[in-house]
Design a protein around this motif. Structure first.
Motif, PDB file in Angstrom:
ATOM      1  N   SER A   1      13.308   2.578  12.345  1.00 35.17           N
ATOM      2  CA  SER A   1      14.503   1.733  12.499  1.00 35.17           C
ATOM      3  C   SER A   1      15.710   2.557  12.935  1.00 35.17           C
ATOM      4  O   SER A   1      16.571   2.065  13.690  1.00 35.17           O
ATOM      5  N   VAL A   2      15.785   3.797  12.497  1.00 35.15           N
ATOM      6  CA  VAL A   2      16.860   4.689  12.929  1.00 35.15           C
ATOM      7  C   VAL A   2      16.782   4.921  14.438  1.00 35.15           C
ATOM      8  O   VAL A   2      17.808   4.987  15.131  1.00 35.15           O
ATOM      9  N   LEU A   3      15.577   5.000  14.972  1.00 30.81           N
ATOM     10  CA  LEU A   3      15.396   5.143  16.418  1.00 30.81           C
ATOM     11  C   LEU A   3      16.010   3.954  17.153  1.00 30.81           C
ATOM     12  O   LEU A   3      16.725   4.134  18.156  1.00 30.81           O
ATOM     13  N   LEU A   4      15.771   2.732  16.674  1.00 29.04           N
ATOM     14  CA  LEU A   4      16.330   1.548  17.325  1.00 29.04           C
ATOM     15  C   LEU A   4      17.858   1.584  17.312  1.00 29.04           C
ATOM     16  O   LEU A   4      18.502   1.229  18.307  1.00 29.04           O
ATOM     17  N   LYS A   5      18.432   2.014  16.190  1.00 25.75           N
ATOM     18  CA  LYS A   5      19.897   2.080  16.096  1.00 25.75           C
ATOM     19  C   LYS A   5      20.470   3.113  17.053  1.00 25.75           C
ATOM     20  O   LYS A   5      21.576   2.936  17.581  1.00 25.75           O
ATOM     21  N   HIS A   6      19.728   4.178  17.310  1.00 28.71           N
ATOM     22  CA  HIS A   6      20.159   5.144  18.324  1.00 28.71           C
ATOM     23  C   HIS A   6      20.087   4.539  19.717  1.00 28.71           C
ATOM     24  O   HIS A   6      20.980   4.753  20.551  1.00 28.71           O
ATOM     25  N   MET A   7      19.026   3.782  19.989  1.00 29.62           N
ATOM     26  CA  MET A   7      18.853   3.216  21.329  1.00 29.62           C
ATOM     27  C   MET A   7      19.965   2.249  21.703  1.00 29.62           C
ATOM     28  O   MET A   7      20.409   2.206  22.851  1.00 29.62           O
ATOM     29  N   VAL A   8      20.428   1.472  20.723  1.00 26.01           N
ATOM     30  CA  VAL A   8      21.457   0.480  21.015  1.00 26.01           C
ATOM     31  C   VAL A   8      22.864   1.042  20.823  1.00 26.01           C
ATOM     32  O   VAL A   8      23.861   0.343  21.013  1.00 26.01           O
ATOM     33  N   GLY A   9      22.954   2.315  20.470  1.00 25.73           N
ATOM     34  CA  GLY A   9      24.252   2.967  20.372  1.00 25.73           C
ATOM     35  C   GLY A   9      25.001   2.705  19.088  1.00 25.73           C
ATOM     36  O   GLY A   9      26.226   2.840  19.043  1.00 25.73           O
ATOM     37  N   LEU A  10      24.287   2.350  18.016  1.00 26.86           N
ATOM     38  CA  LEU A  10      24.933   2.146  16.719  1.00 26.86           C
ATOM     39  C   LEU A  10      24.970   3.427  15.898  1.00 26.86           C
ATOM     40  O   LEU A  10      25.779   3.550  14.978  1.00 26.86           O
ATOM     41  N   LEU A  11      24.092   4.364  16.209  1.00 25.07           N
ATOM     42  CA  LEU A  11      24.091   5.677  15.571  1.00 25.07           C
ATOM     43  C   LEU A  11      24.162   6.747  16.646  1.00 25.07           C
ATOM     44  O   LEU A  11      23.474   6.654  17.669  1.00 25.07           O
ATOM     45  N   GLU A  12      24.975   7.759  16.405  1.00 25.50           N
ATOM     46  CA  GLU A  12      25.082   8.885  17.334  1.00 25.50           C
ATOM     47  C   GLU A  12      24.188  10.016  16.844  1.00 25.50           C
ATOM     48  O   GLU A  12      24.224  10.380  15.663  1.00 25.50           O
ATOM     49  N   PRO A  13      23.368  10.589  17.707  1.00 25.61           N
ATOM     50  CA  PRO A  13      22.495  11.687  17.263  1.00 25.61           C
ATOM     51  C   PRO A  13      23.293  12.937  16.922  1.00 25.61           C
ATOM     52  O   PRO A  13      24.380  13.162  17.466  1.00 25.61           O
ATOM     53  N   ASP A  14      22.744  13.745  16.024  1.00 26.67           N
ATOM     54  CA  ASP A  14      23.347  15.055  15.767  1.00 26.67           C
ATOM     55  C   ASP A  14      23.211  15.933  17.002  1.00 26.67           C
ATOM     56  O   ASP A  14      24.103  16.713  17.335  1.00 26.67           O
ATOM     57  N   SER A  15      22.073  15.818  17.676  1.00 28.95           N
ATOM     58  CA  SER A  15      21.865  16.471  18.975  1.00 28.95           C
ATOM     59  C   SER A  15      20.750  15.729  19.688  1.00 28.95           C
ATOM     60  O   SER A  15      20.020  14.941  19.093  1.00 28.95           O
ATOM     61  N   GLY A  16      20.647  15.979  20.993  1.00 33.97           N
ATOM     62  CA  GLY A  16      19.693  15.252  21.805  1.00 33.97           C
ATOM     63  C   GLY A  16      20.388  14.178  22.624  1.00 33.97           C
ATOM     64  O   GLY A  16      21.608  13.972  22.513  1.00 33.97           O
ATOM     65  N   THR A  17      19.630  13.487  23.457  1.00 39.34           N
ATOM     66  CA  THR A  17      20.207  12.487  24.357  1.00 39.34           C
ATOM     67  C   THR A  17      19.484  11.158  24.240  1.00 39.34           C
ATOM     68  O   THR A  17      18.288  11.101  23.970  1.00 39.34           O
ATOM     69  N   VAL A  18      20.258  10.092  24.437  1.00 41.87           N
ATOM     70  CA  VAL A  18      19.739   8.733  24.501  1.00 41.87           C
ATOM     71  C   VAL A  18      20.142   8.176  25.857  1.00 41.87           C
ATOM     72  O   VAL A  18      21.341   7.992  26.125  1.00 41.87           O
TER      73      VAL A  18
END
Length: 271
Positions: free
Chosen positions: A64-81
């Motif tokens: 579920s954290v992956l989905l929140k990264h994909m839609v831009g609700l969570l910002e990664p500590d590092s890496g790219t979406v």
């Protein structure tokens, strides 16, 4: 939907824009922690356009954290979406908000507003994010409710319908903006096997019509077998398998075989 009930879709899906690798969405070398708990540990996935990709894995592994990264609700500590050819954390929040309108999301419990009936719940994104007239909105909402088999329930409140109907109403709402990417966060959660199968039938039917990029997070192996074109299996914040569904379910990899078979013997334990 019978042939004599078919209506012309009010508007047409925009052809998905892919990045240079031909993918409409991808995450690369994604790291994310919450305090001392490392959830993402260098996760990378490229999502095939116009396909249904199922994300599987043990609880707490970051699906579920992956989905929140994909839609831009969570910002990664590092890496790219990357979505539609753009690094979503390399653009302004205003641009990110515009990108989100090209997503549809079906949340675990449907996430319907209790103070609104089914029709108004489904109409909400159109009223909030477009300048369409109420007659245009009715055309779109009626079409989507009929698509998920809820046209007779439009005046009912969320507490007057079943769990499966709530999921279908949430699906209709996720579709009203004609999204190019639809994210499903455990759509089968809380449903019995029959209603899960019926919901999967609806997902397959609508995907066949709209040909969007669907990403389904689930624990249910039956759902994965039924709807998947591709399967991604996540463990400890990394991808341990990604590929065509038929290859996943015939894999000889010990972890993949254990998880998809639900076997107690293998590398996956209780911790």
């Amino acid at each position: 939907m019978d042939a004599h009930d078919t209506e012309v879709m009010p508007s047409t899906l925009i052809a998905p824009e892919a990045n240079g690798d031909g993918h409409v969405a991808s995450v690369h070398n994604l790291y994310k922690s919450f305090g001392s708990f490392q959830v993402m540990n260098g996760l990378s996935l490229d999502f095939k356009p116009r396909a249904i990709t199922t994300i599987l894995g043990p609880s707490g592994t970051g699906k579920s954290v992956l989905l929140k990264h994909m839609v831009g609700l969570l910002e990664p500590d590092s890496g790219t979406v990357n979505v539609f050819g753009q690094d979503i954390w390399g653009i302004a929040e205003r641009e990110r908000a515009q990108l989100r309108k090209r997503f549809g999301v079906l949340f675990q419990d449907g996430a319907l507003f209790g103070s609104m009936n089914v029709y108004d719940n489904v109409a909400f994104p159109l009223r909030k994010h477009t300048d369409k007239s109420e007659s245009e909105i009715r055309e779109i909402v009626t079409y989507r409710l009929k698509e998920v088999g809820l046209e007779a329930a439009e005046k009912k409140a969320p507490n007057e319908i079943s769990g499966g109907m709530k999921k279908r109403a949430g699906f209709a709402r996720a579709l009203v903006m004609n999204p190019e990417i639809v994210l499903f966060d455990e759509p089968d959660s809380g449903l019995d096997p029959v209603r899960t199968s019926l919901l999967n039938d609806v997902i397959l039917k609508i995907h066949e019509e709209d040909r969007g990029t669907y990403v389904v997070v689930t624990h249910d192996i039956r759902t994965a077998k039924k709807v998947s074109d591709y399967v991604g299996l996540i463990w400890q914040g990394r991808v341990v398998y990604y590929g065509p569904a038929e290859e996943a379910f015939s894999s000889s990899d010990p972890f993949v075989r254990q998880f998809l078979a639900g076997d107690s013997v293998g590398p996956l334990g209780m911790d």
